[in-house]
Design an enzyme around this catalytic site. Structure first.
Site, PDB file in Angstrom:
ATOM      1  N   LYS A 137      -0.051  -3.461   0.366  1.00 21.01           N
ATOM      2  CA  LYS A 137      -0.548  -3.436   1.735  1.00 21.01           C
ATOM      3  C   LYS A 137      -1.242  -4.748   2.101  1.00 21.01           C
ATOM      4  O   LYS A 137      -0.990  -5.325   3.164  1.00 21.01           O
ATOM      5  CB  LYS A 137      -1.536  -2.281   1.926  1.00 21.01           C
ATOM      6  N   ASP A 167      -1.775   1.750   6.563  1.00 23.91           N
ATOM      7  CA  ASP A 167      -3.099   2.160   6.100  1.00 23.91           C
ATOM      8  C   ASP A 167      -3.267   3.649   6.365  1.00 23.91           C
ATOM      9  O   ASP A 167      -2.317   4.345   6.743  1.00 23.91           O
ATOM     10  CB  ASP A 167      -4.198   1.336   6.772  1.00 23.91           C
TER      11      ASP A 167
END
Length: 207
Positions: free
Chosen positions: A121, A139
């Site tokens: 991420k 997220d």
């Protein structure tokens, strides 16, 4: 409403409500963005933005950061949580950037993910926000909204990312990922909406 129709409506509404998508983390270049994103793990962007001015005043490049004692980094970033691990990662990746990348932040996912403390991420955020490369970082806000809006049944962020990449045009990924985050924070918080209360949820599922 079909999934395709939901995607089109979501994009239309998000573009109306969030036509501009400023990067939430304050930074001045790819290195400071990388550090800010690393610090944001299990921490709010707001808190990160309160901490990074002191950190970047002390060191804003790999060369400068590599000279700062790890315990000093730890003391500065303590409000962000997980300070020992994050300080070790910041110190370590700064040295690696100097040794292996000429002091520059690499521009590939694979190279970024090799750096200490940098997961998929974080690497994806840097790729899209620092270098403009197509990426769709997922997220907790995005993962939750993708399930609420029935865009993905993924049990983890990796599957959700794959599903969203298939649904949204490649050229829109960077903007849409931020729009999801802004919407989740401002209009559809986890405790405030059960998928039926917020404006977009109502519109999606009232038809």
């Amino acid at each position: 409403m079909t999934k395709k129709e939901r995607v089109e409506l979501i994009q239309t509404r998000l573009n109306e409500w969030f036509p501009e998508t400023p990067i939430p983390l304050d930074h001045s270049d790819p290195f400071t963005l990388l550090i800010a994103v690393l610090l944001s793990a299990q921490c709010t962007d707001k808190r990160v933005n309160l901490v990074t001015p002191e950190l970047f005043a002390r060191a804003s490049s790999p060369e400068e950061m590599a000279q700062v004692p790890e315990e000093e980094i730890r003391a500065i970033i303590r409000p962000c949580g997980l300070a020992p691990a994050k300080a070790k990662a910041i110190s370590g990746l700064s040295k690696i950037l100097i040794e292996k990348h000429g002091g520059e932040v690499p521009q590939t996912l694979a190279e970024l993910e090799e750096l200490p403390g940098v997961g998929h991420k974080t690497a994806s955020v840097v790729m899209v926000q620092a270098f403009g490369e197509p990426a769709f970082p997922v997220d907790t806000h995005i993962h939750r909204l993708a399930r609420v809006w029935k865009l993905s049944s993924g049990k983890n962020v990796a599957q959700t990312e794959k599903d969203l990449k298939r649904l949204f045009p490649r050229e829109s990924w960077g903007k849409v990922h931020l729009q999801f985050i802004f919407y989740g924070r401002e209009k559809c918080q986890a405790r405030g909406c059960d998928g039926k209360r917020c404006e977009l949820c109502q519109e999606l599922f009232a038809r």
